[in-house]
Scaffold this motif. Sequence first.
Motif, PDB file in Angstrom:
ATOM      1  N   ALA A 127       0.058  -8.199  -5.856  1.00 28.61           N
ATOM      2  CA  ALA A 127      -0.210  -6.793  -5.529  1.00 28.61           C
ATOM      3  C   ALA A 127      -0.834  -6.144  -6.753  1.00 28.61           C
ATOM      4  O   ALA A 127      -0.159  -5.462  -7.525  1.00 28.61           O
ATOM      5  N   CYS A 128      -2.140  -6.411  -6.976  1.00 28.97           N
ATOM      6  CA  CYS A 128      -2.820  -5.897  -8.159  1.00 28.97           C
ATOM      7  C   CYS A 128      -4.316  -5.824  -7.895  1.00 28.97           C
ATOM      8  O   CYS A 128      -4.910  -6.798  -7.429  1.00 28.97           O
ATOM      9  N   PHE A 129      -4.919  -4.675  -8.227  1.00 30.88           N
ATOM     10  CA  PHE A 129      -6.355  -4.491  -7.978  1.00 30.88           C
ATOM     11  C   PHE A 129      -7.234  -5.381  -8.855  1.00 30.88           C
ATOM     12  O   PHE A 129      -8.391  -5.603  -8.539  1.00 30.88           O
ATOM     13  N   LEU A 130      -6.692  -5.911  -9.942  1.00 33.48           N
ATOM     14  CA  LEU A 130      -7.485  -6.836 -10.755  1.00 33.48           C
ATOM     15  C   LEU A 130      -7.867  -8.073  -9.946  1.00 33.48           C
ATOM     16  O   LEU A 130      -8.826  -8.753 -10.259  1.00 33.48           O
ATOM     17  N   HIS A 131      -7.083  -8.340  -8.911  1.00 34.49           N
ATOM     18  CA  HIS A 131      -7.295  -9.563  -8.127  1.00 34.49           C
ATOM     19  C   HIS A 131      -7.691  -9.284  -6.687  1.00 34.49           C
ATOM     20  O   HIS A 131      -7.751 -10.196  -5.874  1.00 34.49           O
ATOM     21  N   THR A 161      -4.668   6.084  -7.844  1.00 32.84           N
ATOM     22  CA  THR A 161      -4.793   6.722  -6.533  1.00 32.84           C
ATOM     23  C   THR A 161      -4.369   5.826  -5.383  1.00 32.84           C
ATOM     24  O   THR A 161      -3.984   6.315  -4.327  1.00 32.84           O
ATOM     25  N   SER A 162      -4.463   4.501  -5.555  1.00 28.99           N
ATOM     26  CA  SER A 162      -4.143   3.591  -4.442  1.00 28.99           C
ATOM     27  C   SER A 162      -2.994   2.672  -4.818  1.00 28.99           C
ATOM     28  O   SER A 162      -2.873   2.262  -5.969  1.00 28.99           O
ATOM     29  N   ASP A 163      -2.195   2.351  -3.829  1.00 31.90           N
ATOM     30  CA  ASP A 163      -1.031   1.489  -4.004  1.00 31.90           C
ATOM     31  C   ASP A 163      -1.423   0.075  -3.560  1.00 31.90           C
ATOM     32  O   ASP A 163      -1.691  -0.140  -2.382  1.00 31.90           O
TER      33      ASP A 163
END
Length: 337
Positions: free
Chosen positions: A328-332, A312-314
């Motif tokens: 550019a990564c949600f893991l971080h 859902t999110s970029d």
Amino acid sequence: MTHPADTALPVSEAVALKVQYQTRQRNWRGQLSTTTVRAVDGIDLAIRSGEAVALVGESGCGKSTLGRALLRLEHVSEGAVHFAGSDLTGLGEPMLRPLRRNMQMVFQDPFSSLNPRMRIGETLAEPLLVHGLASKAEARARVAEILEIVGLDPAVATRHPHAFSGGQRQRIAIARAVIARPKFVVADEPISALDISVQAQILDLFEDLKERFALTYLFISHDLAVVRHIADRVAVMYLGRIVEEGSPESVFDNPLHPYTQALLAAVPSPDPVRERSRPAATLQGEPPSPAATISGCRFRGRCAHAMPICETSDPALATGGDGKQAVACFLHHEQSF
Ligand SMILES: Nc1ncnc2c1ncn2[C@@H]1O[C@H](COP(=O)(O)OP(=O)(O)OP(=O)(O)O)[C@@H](O)[C@H]1O
Ligand SMILES: [Mg+2]
């Protein structure tokens, strides 16, 4: 880590840059439709004076388009391109022409980048004469000087390109790019068309010229080993975006983005023990087409760690790990949850 270049002003800068191509094709009914190819899809990148930034990523991810756009050899669809403090975004060719001596490009194929009908001396003198930087006699002396610097006999000035090998031609193309002492050079895969035996020599030449002329580079390469050798900073590109950026040590020794990890896992190790334990190809499938519309993270379809938020999110490029690199990564991106 602070690099001496950290405090310097950017020589070349992309600000929220987008470059799109409109392509027209016929469908099975013969109807024409237009597709938008988002080759560069929102990039912020500042290359500081004296820095060599390497740009890596799979074929088609937009590396050449970004390199050309920074030199305004390509149109800008959105965002801006700056060079040494000037905004180049809306400039037409007549306004760009006087700036061109300061922004040069070295191409991959040394067989098509030199005019076969011109003598080497004429090819090399041209940038000096076109920009009124030297008289004919001065240009001759500068040609002899630059030929020596790039490791060729000044006597070759009277010959035509066909007399030279690929490596020699690339030396000539590099000489042409630097003869007018540009501030910024984009080298687009400059060694990948050359024999393995001459690749290292051409890399050494780039390093020598960087020191000698205090050059600032964008060095495009798909060979990560080469990048480690030559770059002050590495930017990893995926489908029109930079997904990770940092020093070669941080990006290669501690890759944060699953895409960077997969790219590195695909590189054979010269150490047989490490090579045996290297994970089998972790990067499956092809990247989506840059004409496709993707919601959320553009890498999620190939990512082993994809989470609900990735649909859902970029993810934006933000500081990750121990603060030494951007990813550019949600893991971080702890703050995103
Ligand atoms: N003039 C053009 N018209 C339409 N599409 C284009 C044009 N130039 C590039 N593209 C498309 O834009 C995308 C990015 O291309 P680009 O050449 O910048 O990639 P690249 O990373 O340099 O690839 P490679 O490693 O193969 O050189 C690709 O999908 C390509 O097909
Ligand atoms: Mg390319």
